[in-house]
Write an enzyme that holds these catalytic residues in place. Sequence first.
Site, short mmCIF file in Angstrom:
data_model
loop_
_atom_site.label_atom_id
_atom_site.label_comp_id
_atom_site.label_asym_id
_atom_site.label_seq_id
_atom_site.Cartn_x
_atom_site.Cartn_y
_atom_site.Cartn_z
CG ASN A 32 62.99 24.99 57.55
OD1 ASN A 32 62.39 25.15 56.55
ND2 ASN A 32 64.23 25.23 57.76
CG HIS A 35 64.37 26.74 53.06
ND1 HIS A 35 63.85 25.99 53.91
CD2 HIS A 35 65.36 26.43 52.70
CE1 HIS A 35 64.60 25.02 54.13
NE2 HIS A 35 65.68 25.12 53.29
NE ARG A 75 63.80 31.10 55.71
CZ ARG A 75 64.51 30.36 55.96
NH1 ARG A 75 64.33 29.27 56.27
NH2 ARG A 75 65.98 30.58 55.48
CG ASP A 118 69.01 25.12 50.78
OD1 ASP A 118 68.18 25.47 51.49
OD2 ASP A 118 70.12 24.66 51.39
#
Lengths: 348, 464
Positions: free
Chosen positions: B107, B75, B77, B320
């Site tokens: 995401n 991730h 961001r 992750d």
Amino acid sequence: MKHLLSTQDLSARNALRLLNVAEEMAAVGQREIKKLPALRGRTVVNLFFEDSTRTRISFEAAAKRLSADVINFAAKGSSVSKGESLKDTAQTLEAMSADAVVIRHPASGAPARLAASGWIDAAVVNAGDGTHEHPTQALLDAFTLRRHWAKLDGTPSAGTTLAGMKVLIVGDVLHSRVARSNVWLLTTLGAEVLLAGPPTLLPVGVGAWPCTVYYNLDDALAQRPDAVMMLRLQAERMNAAFFPSTREYSRRWGFDDGRLALLDTMGLDDTVIMHPGPMNRGLEISSAAADSPRSTVLAQVRNGVSVRMAALYLLLSGDSQDDPQDDQPENQADQPDQLATTPEGRTP
Amino acid sequence: MTTDTTAGSTATPSATEYLILGASILGGDAADLLIRDGLIAVVGPEAADAASRGAVTIDAEGLVALPGMVDLHTHLREPGREDAETVETGSRAAALGGFTAIHAMANSSPVADTAGVVEQVYRLGLASGWVEVRPVGAVTVGLGGQRLAELGAMAESRASVRVFSDDGICVHDPVLMRRALEYVKAFDGVIAQHAQEPRLTEGAQMNEGEVSAVLGLTGWPAVAEESIIARDVLLAQHVGSRLHVCHVSTAGSVEIIRWAKARGIDVTAEVTPHHLLLTDELVRSYDPVYKVNPPLRTSDDVHALRAALADGTIDVVGTDHAPHPSEHKECEWAQAAMGMTGLETALSVVQHAMVETGLLDWEGFARVTSVAPARIGRLEHQGRPLAAGEPANLILVDPAARWTVDPSTMATKGRNSPFRGLELPGSVRATFYAGHPTVLEGRLATPRQAPAASMTGEAPAWNI
């Protein structure tokens, strides 16, 4: 004892000290002048993120009887809805030189977080956190049970344990912080604990608890308990399919008039009925049961003040007879040295 | 692939030759390697003779040479939460951690559900130059679980997306999942599923079991993961597509995946470093640094996951890596964000949990951290053998090193490492990304300069 966060990490020795001091505090409550100077000049903050008039008033009375200054901080709703974090609230209290923070919070573990975070130096007393624990409620229940047990025995309460006593806790154990605190404390004090409730309202993992579990209340009553503690049922649980209807719940797990009569039939003359309040009369307990001579509901409320006085006194008066076992933190974050090896929670 | 042959830029570091002396290849015999023009030019005793006079020599005695690690699950961001991480900071952390390619999960805000957003992330990765950044495309519009995103447009964009995931949220609608699995067959894509039955995990805070019973935190039952995996492998079989299961966390999931593979279903699975080491006992502290989704499980699960990674039931390690600003962790458990950082600790945790326990050798380590993830993500120039003519994506690791994790010194913006204070083995001494050293002597060196053509958009991206 620096904090009172849970009964699970409370040693038998410290639990008995708390109860014995509570007996002395109860004696003060019988005097014409009900006030002690013990905590004069100390500040106790009641930090309540959840509505709870009963518990707050009990803590307030306890602190005032010990001559402490009391500040009530009612952060209604969650800290987030106020736009202020738990950390900021805690540091505000620290800046006001609080000596003890009595915290009620909807999130399990919030008091433990406050105590371990380093945000404040004050002693932290858990006045109920989420569905985790409510240690002073369990202490007042144990205090009430111990007085009952000692009276039957014809001995003074102070110093007595609950050895040989059989306590049945009934209802929504899953969501009950009162049940959790009582399971640990009562077993620590030597009592045998039985649980009864619908399987949906008993937590997965309850099999590892030091108690026997019954799905049928009448089977549990047949074990001839010395005390039956009814837990409050929140009717909205029905909406999440924990049980089909409040009527069915009441029939199967409510302490109704029939079960009250059963205690007489079984010859259990000395069995008491407890409830932490507030009661749903007609749901988990019938009015006849709540008002019967067996009911300890009002004694529990009265004893709450004595127990909370004892807790504040022992936490704030520099108690020197601490049980060293309680000073070993279970929180690994406090033990950086051990992280290098293989602490619990890290698989070797 | 096209290598970096930017004309006229004689000063670019990638123009330098690197002569690595005495590295143990995949933990086996020591050999010399010559890196030139983005490739491994020579492996063996003749490497030194083949090197030009200006070659930079690296003494790699005692170090293990491995293919650069490939993370299928990062991730970053950006765009949207640049306070938590950016492509630049996340890819710096990746290079230090021994990665040469990472997959940026979808995401972000806006969600990476269009060709425009995945190309933005891809370009940010090229501009950063620390590792290859491969965007993951969202399966559904806005991660909403209602309509398919334009998977084909993302696949054919300059980011050439092959991995699609709503990670963080499960594609729980069985029809939508079936269609997604079918649709990506058109461009050899894969659906990476975050297996979490939503109704069974409403308000879930931690693994449901003995610890949650005591702590009074709402449980996240293993069955919520296992039931989705069971459904998805059957869907993948039915439509003949390939499925990747993100962050497998339970012993029961392992059994289902083992069964599916035995039936010939085209499923791959991933485990995170933290699920290989940590258990839900840590939650007793109520410290949200241990809050993650899926949650930390029990010791039995940890051992089942390790065994599955060793025997190939679980194919890859995915970090992750989920950085969060400190205010999202400095609060009560229920309010805290889920996720842990992992890029800079992955190698050490896997060495500790898998290599030092004898479950994997270094060749096996290369398989689960590089070869298999590159194959799943269809990165043809990553996860390659350390042989002459291959792209020079490789790392040098000191397996004897010991270090104590200190999140405050990490390159990631996230300080939420659950390994804080833990002493771990293994240290990345050098990372070569397409022949360019992004890490030397255990410290960040310089980023690889993006090929000019791929930045202007006039030529195909270098790695299509």
